[in-house]
Design an enzyme around this catalytic site. Structure first.
Site, PDB file in Angstrom:
ATOM      1  N   LYS A   1       0.828  -1.254  -0.035  1.00  0.00           N
ATOM      2  CA  LYS A   1      -0.063  -0.128   0.001  1.00  0.00           C
ATOM      3  C   LYS A   1       1.016   1.538   0.018  1.00  0.00           C
ATOM      4  O   LYS A   1       2.025   1.264   0.709  1.00  0.00           O
ATOM      5  CB  LYS A   1      -0.735  -0.073   1.133  1.00  0.00           C
TER       6      LYS A   1
ATOM      7  N   SER B   1      -9.694   1.873   2.905  1.00  0.00           N
ATOM      8  CA  SER B   1      -8.823   2.803   2.033  1.00  0.00           C
ATOM      9  C   SER B   1      -7.919   1.598   1.376  1.00  0.00           C
ATOM     10  O   SER B   1      -7.539   1.945   0.108  1.00  0.00           O
ATOM     11  CB  SER B   1      -8.219   3.620   3.008  1.00  0.00           C
TER      12      SER B   1
ATOM     13  N   SER C   1     -10.251  -0.384   7.189  1.00  0.00           N
ATOM     14  CA  SER C   1      -9.310  -0.161   5.818  1.00  0.00           C
ATOM     15  C   SER C   1      -8.861  -1.472   5.301  1.00  0.00           C
ATOM     16  O   SER C   1      -8.284  -1.443   3.926  1.00  0.00           O
ATOM     17  CB  SER C   1      -8.559   0.952   5.685  1.00  0.00           C
TER      18      SER C   1
END
Lengths: 96, 487
Positions: free
Chosen positions: B77, B152, B176
């Site tokens: 990420k 997210s 997330s």
């Protein structure tokens, strides 16, 4: 308290160091007002004598031995600095 | 078909029998990205040259020196810093930022011999539930390209679901990792707060953030969590507790397991399909010898408001470091330092980030601090106590991960509060700090649903044991989206 005025939003934006236009201030006043109104529901709860939780683990004073260790070197630290002079970070004038 | 339909164990068998090399696995990842990422749009940056060079070196390492994840490809990420590989948090304010060190988890991936393929899209600074808040691109759900992958860590889940990489790292502040894992039909774990070092994770809300693994099956997830866990001198909030061999917990045995099912998790706002899939999962676990009872977590309904006040307050402080001076974007044509700050931040941050910074600044300011910030911290105590009480009597808590499957791109962007409600079932877990996983448990109109299994502090082993037993008894995790086959 739930409703935020445009002036309050501009003040908060200043505190947060965000430039803001009149239109944005108006839009954010409505949106932040809706969110803070939603947050008003917490008032339903009696929290007298309830300790606040800042952190979930029982950690206090995490210390290490007081021995100096080498950090990153200066040249590396300056790699992402856009404006610099003589190994120092450069910013616009602070005073006129 | 791709090699990545296989588990880590199966991939290692292929490598050990010399059917494929680590170089082949790396090549496969970049070929999958080439073929699919035009549609999925998961990657922000690729690490191709470096990854290929690393793979060639790793192929020279003797088999006996290799661990279970050695040579396997992973996506990271974009809020986890990678030395020399652009890291933007999907924000314009960090465009062009090349980190000068690796996050602790990235060092650990390297020590495990994993190969970083690239950086994965996200909602800007991890603020969002759909990846629509990225300043660069909107990642698509591999199961339906007109739908969001969640957020997210949406792209971390989408890249694994599309078979671009078999592993990824995400971060979870209010759901997330788990919500996108549910939306994309993969396995995502948010570990106990403190289990994984946050050093090098760009901070959003420091008392809630945790890095965790996203994979296609439970065993791979357990292996990756073990690889990234552990106390770290660079993160004083990391916990000095033993890191177990999580994979050793996967015995398939859940006889006598006590499951709590909070009525708040199956009540108002939770879709019929999500509810039914959880009840069906409970039947499966019952048939394996577990028992379940309904319980109550009475403060659940206050979690959303508590979370938005606390996470935004912490964010307003954490994000003050982005000022255009030491790294990232810097506004031009300004003459004073104050204007440099204000213009850099106004031009560099997107609307959702600005909203949360202002909400946080407001909550922390004189006159509102007691009514908002302190009040929310007190309610956090009540929420945590709800979990402590239930987990004193039960081994795990089970419910849905999200109220519905993935929604359509654009459906919720106009109304922040509706968007926030997608996280209503995951947020309380971060406030309490306990670990939780999402695993595939069914479909609604071809879209995946997620089962959330919540455990006690530092007892990820029990969560994995339950998740694995359920997985072995079902085949939801074996299904792949149509896009998997390529076009």
């Amino acid at each position: 308290m739930a409703e935020l005025t445009k002036e309050e939003v501009k003040h908060v934006a200043h505190l947060a160091r965000l430039a803001i236009t009149e239109e944005e201030a108006e839009k954010f006043a409505l949106q932040l007002g809706a969110i803070t109104e939603f947050a008003e529901q917490l008032k339903e709860l009696d929290t007298t004598n309830v300790e606040p939780t800042t952190h979930v683990l029982p950690l206090v004073n995490v210390l290490r031995e007081d021995v100096a260790t080498k950090g990153l070197d200066r040249e590396t630290m300056m790699l992402n600095v856009k404006e610099q002079e003589a190994g120092q970070v450069k910013v616009p004038a602070i005073m006129d | 078909m791709t090699l990545f339909e296989r588990s880590a164990k199966e991939l290692q068998e292929l490598v050990h029998s010399k059917e494929v090399s680590i170089a082949d696995l790396t090549k496969e990842a970049f070929e999958r990205v080439e073929k699919l990422d035009g549609d999925v749009e998961a990657f922000l940056a690729l690490n191709k040259e470096q990854a290929i060079a690393t793979a060639a070196q790793l192929d020279q390492v003797p088999f006996e020196e290799r661990g279970p994840l050695f040579g396997l490809p992973i996506g990271v990420k974009d809020n986890i810093v990678t030395e020399g590989l652009e890291t933007t948090c999907a924000s314009k304010i960090l465009k062009g930022f090349n980190p000068i060190y690796d996050a602790t988890v990235v060092k650990k991936l390297r020590a495990a011999g994993m190969v970083t393929i690239g950086k994965l899209n996200m909602d800007e600074f991890a603020m969002g539930s759909s990846n629509e808040n990225s300043a660069y691109k909107t990642t698509k759900n591999p199961w339906a390209l007109d739908r969001v992958p969640g957020g997210s860590s949406g792209a971390s889940a989408a890249a694994v679901a599309a078979g671009e990489v078999p592993f990824s790292l995400g971060s979870d502040t209010g759901g997330s990792i788990r919500q996108p894992a549910a939306y994309c039909g993969v396995v995502g774990m948010k570990p106990t707060y403190g289990r994984v070092s946050r050093s090098g994770l760009v901070a959003f809300a420091s008392s809630l953030d945790q890095i965790g693994p996203i994979t296609r099956n439970v065993e791979d997830n357990a292996l990756l969590l073990e690889a990234i866990s552990g106390v770290d001198p660079l993160d004083s909030t990391s916990a000095d507790v033993e890191v177990p061999n999580f994979a050793a917990a996967l015995t398939g045995d859940v006889k006598g397991l006590r499951i709590a099912v909070p009525k708040e998790y199956l009540g108002e706002g939770v879709g019929e399909a999500a509810r039914e899939s959880v009840l069906a999962a409970l039947k499966v676990l019952e048939s394996l010898g577990a028992t379940w009872e309904e319980v109550s977590l009475p403060h659940s309904k206050y979690a959303l408001a508590t979370y938005y006040i606390l996470s935004s307050s912490e964010a307003s402080s954490n994000l003050s470091r982005f000022d255009g001076i030491r790294y990232g974007f810097r506004a031009e044509n300004v003459t004073s330092l104050m204007d440099l700050y204000k213009e850099t931040r106004a031009q560099g941050f997107g609307d959702e980030v600005k909203r949360r910074i202002m909400l946080g600044t407001y909550s922390l300011s004189a006159g509102t601090y007691d009514a908002y910030y302190k009040k929310a911290q007190q309610v956090r105590t009540l929420i945590k106590e709800d979990y402590d009480k239930v987990l004193a009597d039960y081994d795990v808590i089970i419910g849905p991960t999200a109220p519905t499957p993935a929604f359509k791109i654009g459906e919720n962007v106009e109304d922040p509060l509706t968007m926030y409600a997608n996280d209503i079932l995951t947020i309380p877990i971060n406030l309490a700090g306990v670990p939780a996983i999402s695993i595939p448990c069914g479909f609604e109109n071809g879209l995946p649903l997620g089962l959330q299994i919540i455990g006690n502090y530092f007892d990820e082993s029990t969560i994995y044991r339950v998740a694995h037993a359920y997985e072995q008894a079902t085949d939801f995790h074996k299904q792949t989206p149509q896009i998997w086959e390529g076009k």
